[in-house]
Design a protein around this motif. Structure first.
Motif, mmCIF file in Angstrom:
data_model
loop_
_atom_site.group_PDB
_atom_site.id
_atom_site.type_symbol
_atom_site.label_atom_id
_atom_site.label_comp_id
_atom_site.label_asym_id
_atom_site.label_seq_id
_atom_site.Cartn_x
_atom_site.Cartn_y
_atom_site.Cartn_z
ATOM 1 N N GLN A 21 0.727 -1.173 0.423
ATOM 2 C CA GLN A 21 0.294 0.092 -0.154
ATOM 3 C C GLN A 21 1.078 1.047 0.096
ATOM 4 N N ARG A 22 1.936 1.333 0.631
ATOM 5 C CA ARG A 22 2.953 1.876 0.919
ATOM 6 C C ARG A 22 3.602 2.531 -0.679
ATOM 7 N N ARG A 23 3.908 1.867 -1.445
ATOM 8 C CA ARG A 23 4.466 1.630 -2.156
ATOM 9 C C ARG A 23 3.251 2.464 -3.869
ATOM 10 N N LYS A 24 2.312 2.530 -3.514
ATOM 11 C CA LYS A 24 1.349 2.153 -5.163
ATOM 12 C C LYS A 24 1.674 3.768 -4.994
ATOM 13 N N VAL A 25 0.951 4.284 -6.438
ATOM 14 C CA VAL A 25 0.997 5.185 -7.212
ATOM 15 C C VAL A 25 -0.439 5.797 -7.286
ATOM 16 N N ASP A 26 -0.963 6.835 -6.304
ATOM 17 C CA ASP A 26 -2.069 7.751 -7.289
ATOM 18 C C ASP A 26 -2.015 8.081 -9.063
ATOM 19 N N LEU A 27 -2.064 6.910 -9.251
ATOM 20 C CA LEU A 27 -2.053 7.277 -11.229
ATOM 21 C C LEU A 27 -3.630 8.350 -11.308
ATOM 22 N N LYS A 28 -4.486 8.933 -10.770
ATOM 23 C CA LYS A 28 -5.677 9.871 -11.276
ATOM 24 C C LYS A 28 -4.576 11.042 -11.377
ATOM 25 N N THR A 29 -3.296 12.026 -10.672
ATOM 26 C CA THR A 29 -3.447 12.602 -10.202
ATOM 27 C C THR A 29 -2.169 13.032 -11.474
ATOM 28 N N PHE A 30 -1.506 11.818 -12.046
ATOM 29 C CA PHE A 30 -1.381 11.648 -13.640
ATOM 30 C C PHE A 30 -2.342 12.090 -14.989
ATOM 31 N N ALA A 31 -3.055 11.867 -14.634
ATOM 32 C CA ALA A 31 -3.906 11.658 -15.916
ATOM 33 C C ALA A 31 -4.144 12.082 -17.054
ATOM 34 N N SER A 32 -3.660 13.500 -16.835
ATOM 35 C CA SER A 32 -3.840 14.441 -18.162
ATOM 36 C C SER A 32 -1.798 14.992 -18.142
ATOM 37 N N TRP A 33 -1.721 14.979 -19.549
ATOM 38 C CA TRP A 33 -0.296 15.178 -19.729
ATOM 39 C C TRP A 33 0.209 16.199 -19.576
ATOM 40 N N ASP A 34 -0.711 17.926 -19.957
ATOM 41 C CA ASP A 34 -0.219 18.730 -19.226
ATOM 42 C C ASP A 34 0.171 19.193 -17.687
ATOM 43 N N ASP A 35 -0.649 17.994 -16.989
ATOM 44 C CA ASP A 35 -0.112 18.534 -15.344
ATOM 45 C C ASP A 35 1.793 16.961 -14.821
ATOM 46 N N SER A 36 1.517 16.293 -15.835
ATOM 47 C CA SER A 36 2.310 15.857 -15.591
ATOM 48 C C SER A 36 3.817 15.940 -15.860
ATOM 49 N N PRO A 37 4.840 15.591 -14.607
ATOM 50 C CA PRO A 37 6.592 15.481 -14.722
ATOM 51 C C PRO A 37 6.625 15.959 -15.531
ATOM 52 N N GLU A 38 6.696 14.889 -16.586
ATOM 53 C CA GLU A 38 7.274 14.472 -17.422
ATOM 54 C C GLU A 38 6.961 15.461 -19.111
ATOM 55 N N LYS A 39 5.592 15.796 -19.057
ATOM 56 C CA LYS A 39 5.759 17.659 -19.602
ATOM 57 C C LYS A 39 6.187 18.576 -19.148
ATOM 58 N N MET A 40 6.436 18.935 -17.373
ATOM 59 C CA MET A 40 7.248 19.756 -17.564
ATOM 60 C C MET A 40 8.930 19.576 -17.716
ATOM 61 N N MET A 41 9.383 19.239 -17.319
ATOM 62 C CA MET A 41 10.737 18.292 -17.400
ATOM 63 C C MET A 41 11.237 19.095 -19.564
ATOM 64 N N LYS A 42 10.170 18.362 -19.912
ATOM 65 C CA LYS A 42 10.326 18.452 -21.794
ATOM 66 C C LYS A 42 10.398 19.986 -21.915
ATOM 67 N N ASP A 43 9.403 21.028 -21.082
ATOM 68 C CA ASP A 43 9.411 22.066 -21.837
ATOM 69 C C ASP A 43 10.348 22.505 -20.946
ATOM 70 N N MET A 44 11.033 22.399 -20.006
ATOM 71 C CA MET A 44 12.098 23.182 -19.793
ATOM 72 C C MET A 44 13.667 22.891 -19.945
ATOM 73 N N MET A 45 13.441 21.851 -20.734
ATOM 74 C CA MET A 45 15.092 21.295 -21.525
ATOM 75 C C MET A 45 14.576 22.285 -22.910
ATOM 76 N N ALA A 46 13.647 22.043 -23.229
ATOM 77 C CA ALA A 46 13.219 22.792 -24.009
ATOM 78 C C ALA A 46 13.615 24.128 -24.743
ATOM 79 N N ASP A 47 13.056 25.303 -23.443
ATOM 80 C CA ASP A 47 13.691 26.790 -23.124
ATOM 81 C C ASP A 47 13.286 27.243 -21.620
#
Length: 538
Positions: A503-529
């Motif tokens: 239970q402690r290892r589980k990740v709430d996937l609902k918080t990452f349902a939107s691409w705009d809110d995902s950490p991956e998009k934030m990192m991509k935008d920062m590397m681009a500009d």
């Protein structure tokens, strides 16, 4: 039935007396039922032959040859049944009456002191040896059960006596687990014989236990000293005969012994599997003989494994299989709330003249409870054991209660001005333990008994000396002796802990349902500009 052959009005005072003595042991109903099975319905008399067959330990087949087994041992077993009958039962016309049947039972299974029970066992052993046509240097001053015994025993006599008792226990215990007769296995009990020799013989202290051959040892053990050794080291030895007789009578009543009382022998038992374990049959039996509680039965279940009974069912931890170290140890014994037996096999250099020669030995500790992560000593009771090459048991002394210590590294980075030792210990005090096992299970330190007021004094290692002995650990085993209940509780505990971890290892996937809110998009935008400024929504 014997008891019903005489009405209460006709019952003699003699019959009432023996029945009262049998009733005090709780065995009167068993005696009534077994007498009815054995007695002739017409004469209400038990024949001597049928009673001898009931208590017989005849060997029909090869015996597993343990180290130094005398050739005449199977012959001795052939005379055990007849010796029991001749020694304790007085026949009347045509056989043994109800009164003599009960009186004979009371003679060796009645309520009596430990020394009297031991005298009874020695009488049986002496008569068995005599019937086999062998010599034994024992003399009984009278026929009284508490008479003085004179003479001496050889080392091989001690070996044979212990093996006869083992055979009784083997026959008694295996009959509870399997429906058919189990095959007799004679274990290596040299560690018990050496314990008696070194404790009782005049030159025993000068023997090298690693190089000693029992079969060729010409040691004379004064019987008085041997009796004292038995009462202090293996006090439960006197129960072997009582349990054997009661089980045989019980089998007669329940008809579990359909194949006859004789014991067949072959090598189809789990002896090969147990050879690799530290807790062999012989070592487990020695520990059970030193125990005086319900733990004895659990140890016997472990050492008397037969077909259909798993030898390692109670094995909780073995370092060579599950990994070394305190963390691996803890993950396998945590949650077990019951008696535990810990065994340590180690090797050290000889502290005497033969310096540089490596000696291997085994010690053990029996706890009345499971291990806990504490930085202080704890526990309610326990025992220490020197197991190999010489067996000795050290029970609580009653002066202190530093029975056990088990401390892991504290979780998190916590500053400790005076850090406590990390490892497992028994007896002594913190930093000066009688037995200390380091956290890597690489070294064990054994100190002189002078540092310990919790357990009785004595050497855990032959020729130990006053200086601490630091030895390299080769194997660690932990056996659970709390029965099925303790194991089930531990299993439930582990399942619950595993569920919490998942239970402690589980990740709430609902918080990452939107691409705009995902950490991956934030990192991509920062590397681009990297200089891009985004307005934070408020």
């Amino acid at each position: 039935m014997g008891a019903s052959s005489s009405t209460p009005s006709k019952a003699t005072a003699q019959q009432r007396e023996v029945e009262s003595l049998a009733a005090s042991t709780g065995a009167l109903p068993l005696l009534q039922k077994s007498f009815a099975k054995l007695a002739d319905p017409q004469t209400n008399i038990v024949s001597i032959q049928s009673l001898q067959q009931c208590f017989g330990l005849s060997c029909k087949g090869p015996i597993f040859e343990a180290s130094g087994m005398p050739d005449y041992f199977p012959q001795l077993l052939d005379h055990v049944g007849s010796s029991i009958v001749d020694l304790f039962f007085v026949p009347e016309k045509g056989g043994i009456s109800w009164v003599e049947f009960v009186r004979g039972y009371v003679k060796f299974c009645g309520r009596m002191s430990a020394s009297m029970s031991l005298n009874t066992l020695f009488r049986l052993f002496a008569m068995t040896v005599k019937k086999a046509g062998l010599l034994l240097k024992l003399e009984f001053e009278s026929d009284d059960v508490d008479c003085k015994i004179n003479g001496s025993l050889r080392a091989v006599d001690v070996l044979v006596l212990l093996w006869i008792c083992w055979t009784m226990v083997w026959n008694t215990t295996t009959s509870k687990f399997v429906k058919r007769k189990a095959n007799l296995f004679l274990p290596d009990i040299n560690h018990l014989v050496l314990s008696a020799v070194i404790s009782c013989a005049d030159f025993g202290s000068g023997l090298d236990p690693w190089e000693c051959n029992i079969s060729s040892l010409e040691a004379e053990l004064p019987v008085g000293k041997f009796l004292s050794w038995t009462l202090t080291t293996v006090p439960s030895l006197t129960e072997c005969l009582t349990q054997f007789v009661n089980t045989r009578l019980q089998n007669l009543v329940t008809m579990e012994d359909e194949s006859g009382p004789s014991v067949s022998h072959s090598e189809d038992i789990s002896s090969k599997a147990s050879d690799a374990l530290l807790l062999t049959h012989g070592r487990a039996w020695a520990i059970s003989l030193a125990a005086k509680s319900t733990i004895r039965e659990e140890v016997l279940k472990t050492c008397l494994a037969v077909e259909g009974v798993v030898m390692d069912g109670n094995l909780l931890y073995r370092s060579s299989l599950l990994g070394r170290g305190l963390n691996r140890f803890w993950s396998n014994i945590e949650g077990y709330h019951g008696p535990l037996l810990l065994l340590v096999s180690a090797s050290s250099e000889d502290a005497n003249e033969d310096a540089g020669k490596v000696r291997r030995w085994i010690i053990g500790a029996l706890t009345q409870q499971g291990f806990e992560n504490r930085d202080t000593f704890y526990g309610s009771s326990g025992s220490l054991f020197a197991i190999s090459p010489i067996f000795h048991a050290f029970s609580p002394s009653g002066r202190e209660k530093n029975f056990m210590y088990s401390h892991l590294h504290p979780t998190g980075r916590v500053y400790e001005p005076n850090p406590k030792p990390v490892g497992i210990a028994f007896g002594g005090t913190s930093g000066n333990e009688r037995i200390f096992i380091d956290e890597d299970f690489a070294k064990v330190t054994v100190r002189h008994h002078a540092v310990d007021k919790t357990y009785q004094s004595g050497s855990l290692i032959p020729n130990q000396g006053f200086l601490p002995v630091e030895a390299s650990i080769s194997e660690v085993e932990v056996w659970g002796l709390g029965g099925r209940t303790a194991k089930e509780v531990q299993t439930s505990y582990k399942k619950r802990e595993q569920l919490f971890t998942e239970q402690r290892r589980k990740v709430d996937l609902k918080t990452f349902a939107s691409w705009d809110d995902s950490p991956e998009k934030m990192m991509k935008d920062m590397m681009a500009d990297p200089n891009r400024v985004e307005r934070e929504d408020r």
